[in-house]
Design an enzyme around this catalytic site. Structure first.
Site, PDB file in Angstrom:
ATOM      1  N   CYS A  47       0.660  -1.189   0.080  1.00 34.82           N
ATOM      2  CA  CYS A  47       0.064   0.166   0.077  1.00 34.82           C
ATOM      3  C   CYS A  47       0.699   1.148  -0.082  1.00 34.82           C
ATOM      4  O   CYS A  47      -0.133   1.986  -0.470  1.00 34.82           O
ATOM      5  CB  CYS A  47      -1.055   0.127   1.316  1.00 34.82           C
ATOM      6  SG  CYS A  47      -1.501  -1.275   1.157  1.00 34.82           S
ATOM      7  N   HIS A  73      -3.151   6.715   3.093  1.00 34.25           N
ATOM      8  CA  HIS A  73      -3.991   5.373   2.921  1.00 34.25           C
ATOM      9  C   HIS A  73      -5.070   5.411   2.865  1.00 34.25           C
ATOM     10  O   HIS A  73      -5.303   5.522   4.067  1.00 34.25           O
ATOM     11  CB  HIS A  73      -2.595   4.821   2.807  1.00 34.25           C
ATOM     12  CG  HIS A  73      -3.530   3.186   2.059  1.00 34.25           C
ATOM     13  ND1 HIS A  73      -3.920   2.999   1.352  1.00 34.25           N
ATOM     14  CD2 HIS A  73      -2.905   1.927   3.319  1.00 34.25           C
ATOM     15  CE1 HIS A  73      -4.289   1.654   1.041  1.00 34.25           C
ATOM     16  NE2 HIS A  73      -3.769   1.150   1.957  1.00 34.25           N
ATOM     17  N   ASN A  94     -10.555  -0.409   0.477  1.00 34.79           N
ATOM     18  CA  ASN A  94      -8.636   0.094   0.480  1.00 34.79           C
ATOM     19  C   ASN A  94      -8.208  -0.974  -1.090  1.00 34.79           C
ATOM     20  O   ASN A  94      -8.734  -1.969  -1.510  1.00 34.79           O
ATOM     21  CB  ASN A  94      -8.316  -1.189   1.521  1.00 34.79           C
ATOM     22  CG  ASN A  94      -6.430  -1.064   1.401  1.00 34.79           C
ATOM     23  OD1 ASN A  94      -6.031  -0.690   0.333  1.00 34.79           O
ATOM     24  ND2 ASN A  94      -6.161  -1.298   2.099  1.00 34.79           N
TER      25      ASN A  94
HETATM   26  N1  COA Z   1     -18.987  -9.033   9.564  1.00 39.05           N
HETATM   27  C1  COA Z   1     -19.113  -9.217  10.824  1.00 39.05           C
HETATM   28  N2  COA Z   1     -18.440  -9.773  11.923  1.00 39.05           N
HETATM   29  C2  COA Z   1     -16.612  -9.681  11.167  1.00 39.05           C
HETATM   30  C3  COA Z   1     -16.199  -8.894  10.467  1.00 39.05           C
HETATM   31  C4  COA Z   1     -17.586  -8.749   9.451  1.00 39.05           C
HETATM   32  N3  COA Z   1     -16.698  -8.358   7.781  1.00 39.05           N
HETATM   33  N4  COA Z   1     -14.813  -9.423  10.227  1.00 39.05           N
HETATM   34  C5  COA Z   1     -14.336  -9.617  11.616  1.00 39.05           C
HETATM   35  N5  COA Z   1     -16.324  -9.953  12.192  1.00 39.05           N
HETATM   36  C6  COA Z   1     -15.590 -10.597  13.530  1.00 39.05           C
HETATM   37  C7  COA Z   1     -14.697 -10.405  14.091  1.00 39.05           C
HETATM   38  O1  COA Z   1     -14.685 -12.607  13.947  1.00 39.05           O
HETATM   39  C8  COA Z   1     -14.730 -10.448  15.698  1.00 39.05           C
HETATM   40  O2  COA Z   1     -15.109 -11.335  16.366  1.00 39.05           O
HETATM   41  P1  COA Z   1     -15.076 -12.401  18.071  1.00 39.05           P
HETATM   42  O3  COA Z   1     -15.611 -10.765  18.590  1.00 39.05           O
HETATM   43  O4  COA Z   1     -16.523 -12.735  17.715  1.00 39.05           O
HETATM   44  O5  COA Z   1     -13.984 -12.666  17.253  1.00 39.05           O
HETATM   45  C9  COA Z   1     -15.330  -9.285  16.193  1.00 39.05           C
HETATM   46  O6  COA Z   1     -15.577  -8.531  14.667  1.00 39.05           O
HETATM   47  C10 COA Z   1     -14.202  -8.332  15.749  1.00 39.05           C
HETATM   48  O7  COA Z   1     -13.514  -8.483  14.781  1.00 39.05           O
HETATM   49  P2  COA Z   1     -11.468  -7.621  15.038  1.00 39.05           P
HETATM   50  O8  COA Z   1     -11.272  -8.448  13.966  1.00 39.05           O
HETATM   51  O9  COA Z   1     -11.299  -7.825  16.394  1.00 39.05           O
HETATM   52  O10 COA Z   1     -12.472  -6.806  14.323  1.00 39.05           O
HETATM   53  P3  COA Z   1     -11.382  -4.970  14.427  1.00 39.05           P
HETATM   54  O11 COA Z   1     -12.641  -3.992  15.277  1.00 39.05           O
HETATM   55  O12 COA Z   1     -10.221  -5.274  14.350  1.00 39.05           O
HETATM   56  O13 COA Z   1     -11.986  -4.737  12.515  1.00 39.05           O
HETATM   57  C11 COA Z   1     -10.948  -4.724  10.899  1.00 39.05           C
HETATM   58  C12 COA Z   1     -11.562  -5.304  11.559  1.00 39.05           C
HETATM   59  C13 COA Z   1      -9.726  -5.489   9.909  1.00 39.05           C
HETATM   60  C14 COA Z   1     -12.024  -3.753  10.250  1.00 39.05           C
HETATM   61  C15 COA Z   1      -9.594  -4.152  11.535  1.00 39.05           C
HETATM   62  O14 COA Z   1      -8.564  -4.670  12.009  1.00 39.05           O
HETATM   63  C16 COA Z   1      -8.519  -3.133  10.371  1.00 39.05           C
HETATM   64  O15 COA Z   1      -8.946  -2.580   9.867  1.00 39.05           O
HETATM   65  N6  COA Z   1      -6.921  -3.893  10.180  1.00 39.05           N
HETATM   66  C17 COA Z   1      -6.164  -3.090   9.219  1.00 39.05           C
HETATM   67  C18 COA Z   1      -6.629  -3.300   8.346  1.00 39.05           C
HETATM   68  C19 COA Z   1      -5.440  -3.218   7.214  1.00 39.05           C
HETATM   69  O16 COA Z   1      -4.847  -1.250   7.334  1.00 39.05           O
HETATM   70  N7  COA Z   1      -5.117  -3.973   6.605  1.00 39.05           N
HETATM   71  C20 COA Z   1      -3.950  -3.016   5.679  1.00 39.05           C
HETATM   72  C21 COA Z   1      -2.952  -2.265   5.578  1.00 39.05           C
HETATM   73  S1  COA Z   1      -2.401  -1.450   4.466  1.00 39.05           S
END
Ligand code: COA
Length: 330
Positions: free
Chosen positions: A116, A257, A287
């Site tokens: 990214c 980004h 993204n």
């Molecule tokens: N829909 C519904 N529930 C979802 C889900 C979805 N699409 N994806 C995950 N969940 C659930 C998980 O299973 C988890 O459930 P649990 O508590 O029962 O285990 C819960 O939601 C929370 O998951 P978590 O991973 O802690 O969520 P989060 O708040 O961290 O959000 C992301 C997830 C991926 C959106 C976030 O971590 C993120 O943006 N990370 C960085 C991504 C990024 O920048 N990537 C590229 C770098 S360039």
């Protein structure tokens, strides 16, 4: 001391596939909801390729538009750098397909892989080359087809990504008053396992049964990546401001980004900036990795949010991990 010439952007273009996948569409594919996706990421919809489309088509479209705005012919381009982790093929590179597609017969062309942060890596490289070759024109493209590397059974990743392409032309500014002022390039491989795309590399043979099927797609430990991303984006922004004797409020616009609205909002709060000074379009594109900043830059200009003489901060973070920041006078 600053070199007399600096690289400045003299043309921008973008192109995304027509097909739109909304959060409501995703509700039918995996167990998720519009509410969860919106709240956790800020994304409402993303553009994705149809099965019969390829990303080079959109990279070429974006490049032609950038060239047109720069008032240049394809033969005026000396070099094409394409930031991508999802080229049409491993060989030839996406940059070569663009070179052929726009008819830039005099240009060298290569792809750059920095996830990214790739577009900023490429832009920084282009600026450095233009400093030594002020009459050069360099086409810098960010283009991604992440939908092709998305596991549509994995709700933790499939809601995040989109496809698209953005392009800019970098040329020399003899006055040295416009263009890149300062930059940071960085990488930290110590946590590379947190965000991977293993299939397609040479660690495994094609159809290698040692590689689990889900490793052919992007895999991410989102929560861990989130923590590192927020920290790095803030660190880069503050370091660039500090070493140039600037306050966040001196910035006309920050273009981060677009990975997650919460990461962007965290950065905005740490810089203590009002909403209008930080560009956001993740709601409509998701993204798009290396394409996210050139698409955002393009839209910010079209919306009249970048004017002559403006001070911009571009900041990115991605798998690897890679990170980059760039201060620029428009
Ligand atoms: N829909 C519904 N529930 C979802 C889900 C979805 N699409 N994806 C995950 N969940 C659930 C998980 O299973 C988890 O459930 P649990 O508590 O029962 O285990 C819960 O939601 C929370 O998951 P978590 O991973 O802690 O969520 P989060 O708040 O961290 O959000 C992301 C997830 C991926 C959106 C976030 O971590 C993120 O943006 N990370 C960085 C991504 C990024 O920048 N990537 C590229 C770098 S360039």
């Amino acid at each position: 001391m600053r070199a007399k010439f600096s690289g400045r952007i003299i043309g921008c273009g973008m192109s995304v596939p027509e097909k739109v996948l909304t959060n409501f569409d995703l509700e039918k594919i995996v167990e998720t909801s519009d509410e969860w996706i919106t709240e956790r990421t800020g994304i409402k919809e993303r553009h994705i390729l149809r099965d019969d489309e390829v990303i080079s088509t959109f990279a070429i479209e974006a490049s032609k538009e950038a060239l047109n705005e720069a008032n240049l012919q394809p033969e005026d381009i000396n070099l094409i750098i394409t930031a991508t982790l999802t080229p049409d093929f491993l060989m030839p590179s996406l940059a070569i397909l663009i070179q052929n597609g726009i008819g830039a017969g005099r240009a060298g062309a290569f792809d750059l892989s920095a996830t990214c942060s790739g577009f900023l890596y490429a832009l920084i490289l282009a600026d450095q080359i233009v400093k030594n070759n002020p009459d050069w024109h360099i086409l810098v493209v960010g283009a991604e087809a992440l939908s092709r590397k998305t596991n549509w059974e994995d709700r933790t990743t499939c809601v995040l990504f989109g496809d698209g392409a953005g392009a800019v032309v970098v040329g020399g500014d003899p006055s040295g008053e416009k263009g890149v002022i300062d930059f940071i390039l960085g990488a930290d491989g110590s946590n590379w396992q947190l965000l991977t795309l293993k299939g397609g590399g040479s660690a495994y043979f094609p159809f290698d049964e040692r590689l689990p099927k889900d490793e052919h797609y992007i895999k991410m430990q989102g929560r861990e990546v989130f923590k590192i991303a927020t920290r790095m984006m803030e660190k880069i922004a503050l370091e660039l401001l500090e070493r140039n004797g600037l306050k966040a409020n001196d910035l006309s616009l920050v273009i981060p980004h677009q990975a997650n609205l919460r990461i962007i909002e965290y950065l905005r709060e740490r810089l203590d900036l009002p909403k209008e000074k930080v560009f956001v379009n993740i709601d409509r594109y998701g993204n798009t990795s290396a394409a996210s900043i050139p698409i955002a830059l393009y839209e910010a200009r079209k919306q009249g949010r970048i004017k002559d003489g403006d001070l911009l901060l571009l900041v990115a973070f991605g798998g690897g991990f890679t990170f980059a920041g760039l201060l620029m006078r428009w």
